[in-house]
Design a protein around this motif. Structure first.
Motif, PDB file in Angstrom:
ATOM      1  N   HIS A 121      -0.665   2.151   9.978  1.00 49.19           N
ATOM      2  CA  HIS A 121      -1.710   1.810   9.010  1.00 49.19           C
ATOM      3  C   HIS A 121      -1.404   2.492   7.674  1.00 49.19           C
ATOM      4  O   HIS A 121      -1.468   1.864   6.608  1.00 49.19           O
ATOM      5  N   LEU A 122      -1.075   3.771   7.733  1.00 53.85           N
ATOM      6  CA  LEU A 122      -0.749   4.514   6.521  1.00 53.85           C
ATOM      7  C   LEU A 122       0.558   4.006   5.910  1.00 53.85           C
ATOM      8  O   LEU A 122       0.674   3.856   4.686  1.00 53.85           O
ATOM      9  N   GLU A 123       1.540   3.726   6.742  1.00 53.14           N
ATOM     10  CA  GLU A 123       2.837   3.207   6.284  1.00 53.14           C
ATOM     11  C   GLU A 123       2.667   1.905   5.504  1.00 53.14           C
ATOM     12  O   GLU A 123       3.197   1.755   4.400  1.00 53.14           O
ATOM     13  N   THR A 124       1.948   0.955   6.078  1.00 57.80           N
ATOM     14  CA  THR A 124       1.825  -0.353   5.428  1.00 57.80           C
ATOM     15  C   THR A 124       0.909  -0.315   4.205  1.00 57.80           C
ATOM     16  O   THR A 124       1.127  -1.071   3.261  1.00 57.80           O
ATOM     17  N   SER A 125      -0.071   0.582   4.190  1.00 60.43           N
ATOM     18  CA  SER A 125      -0.925   0.684   3.005  1.00 60.43           C
ATOM     19  C   SER A 125      -0.234   1.442   1.870  1.00 60.43           C
ATOM     20  O   SER A 125      -0.545   1.214   0.702  1.00 60.43           O
ATOM     21  N   THR A 126       0.715   2.307   2.208  1.00 58.09           N
ATOM     22  CA  THR A 126       1.427   3.081   1.192  1.00 58.09           C
ATOM     23  C   THR A 126       2.648   2.338   0.668  1.00 58.09           C
ATOM     24  O   THR A 126       2.914   2.316  -0.533  1.00 58.09           O
TER      25      THR A 126
ATOM     26  N   ALA B 284       7.640  -1.429   3.868  1.00 58.25           N
ATOM     27  CA  ALA B 284       7.200  -0.594   4.996  1.00 58.25           C
ATOM     28  C   ALA B 284       8.138  -0.767   6.185  1.00 58.25           C
ATOM     29  O   ALA B 284       8.721  -1.837   6.382  1.00 58.25           O
TER      30      ALA B 284
ATOM     31  N   ALA C  60      -2.139   9.673   2.493  1.00 62.56           N
ATOM     32  CA  ALA C  60      -3.197   8.747   2.091  1.00 62.56           C
ATOM     33  C   ALA C  60      -3.595   9.013   0.647  1.00 62.56           C
ATOM     34  O   ALA C  60      -3.630  10.166   0.195  1.00 62.56           O
TER      35      ALA C  60
ATOM     36  N   SER D 104      -6.373   9.103  -0.736  1.00 62.85           N
ATOM     37  CA  SER D 104      -7.525  10.003  -0.836  1.00 62.85           C
ATOM     38  C   SER D 104      -7.159  11.470  -0.629  1.00 62.85           C
ATOM     39  O   SER D 104      -7.951  12.361  -0.955  1.00 62.85           O
TER      40      SER D 104
ATOM     41  N   THR E 248       3.631  -1.014   0.978  1.00 61.12           N
ATOM     42  CA  THR E 248       3.330  -2.420   1.243  1.00 61.12           C
ATOM     43  C   THR E 248       4.544  -3.316   1.474  1.00 61.12           C
ATOM     44  O   THR E 248       4.714  -3.851   2.563  1.00 61.12           O
TER      45      THR E 248
ATOM     46  N   GLU F 243      -4.224  11.668   7.771  1.00 62.49           N
ATOM     47  CA  GLU F 243      -4.095  11.445   6.338  1.00 62.49           C
ATOM     48  C   GLU F 243      -2.664  11.618   5.836  1.00 62.49           C
ATOM     49  O   GLU F 243      -2.427  11.502   4.633  1.00 62.49           O
TER      50      GLU F 243
END
Length: 170
Positions: A18-23, A28, A80, A82, A25, A58
């Motif tokens: 989840h973190l990999e693909t959101s960071t 990934a 993340a 955040s 894109t 995170e």
């Protein structure tokens, strides 16, 4: 915010991805590639859990450094959005450098996107230096990768402070 770093397991694959693909894109890693690293005895991956909510990961980072090899590679690191600018990336990197040293590495390498000055700055402050550029390395974006290297000094052992060696001990 405070975090607890712990060794990643296969059970961490979903939050890592989840973190990999959101960071990352467009470039990934695939779940298959990430799982391969998590399972490899030559790799060392960490996750950063929030102390107040351990279910929230995170950050993560991974190292490839076979035991006794002179070289290691930082495979990946993500924090993340955040949790950025709070020292988590530095803590993850320092933990990987420590592990690489324990495994016998004398040099550590990484690639960083040429369009990521914040990450480049972090690595430079940790002692990494740019040694090469891989043109259009990150696909499909065609972004160059700066290759960076950290020379890990061999620890020097010396007598304890205040310890006087007598002629008989020398």
């Amino acid at each position: 915010m405070t975090w607890k770093l712990r060794r990643a397991t296969e059970a961490d694959l979903d939050p890592i991805m989840h973190l990999e693909t959101s960071t990352f894109t467009s470039d990934a890693w695939t779940p298959t590639a990430m799982l391969g690293d998590l399972r490899s005895r030559h790799c060392y991956y960490l996750v950063a859990e929030r102390v107040d909510d351990p279910a929230v990961i995170e950050g993560y980072a991974g190292l490839f450094a076979p035991e006794g090899a002179q070289e290691g590679d930082i495979q990946t690191i993500a924090v993340a959005a955040s949790a950025r600018r709070g020292g988590l990336g530095r803590a993850l990197m320092q933990a990987l450098i420590t592990e690489a040293t324990k495994r016998g590495a004398r040099e550590l390498f990484l690639e960083v996107r040429a369009d990521n000055p914040n990450a480049q700055h972090l690595y430079e402050t940790l002692g990494f230096e740019e040694i090469a550029v891989r043109v259009a390395y990150y696909q499909p974006d065609g972004v160059d990768a700066n290759v960076m290297r950290l020379a890990i000094e061999k620890p020097r052992l010396s007598p304890a402070v205040g310890h006087e060696r007598t002629a008989a001990q020398q």
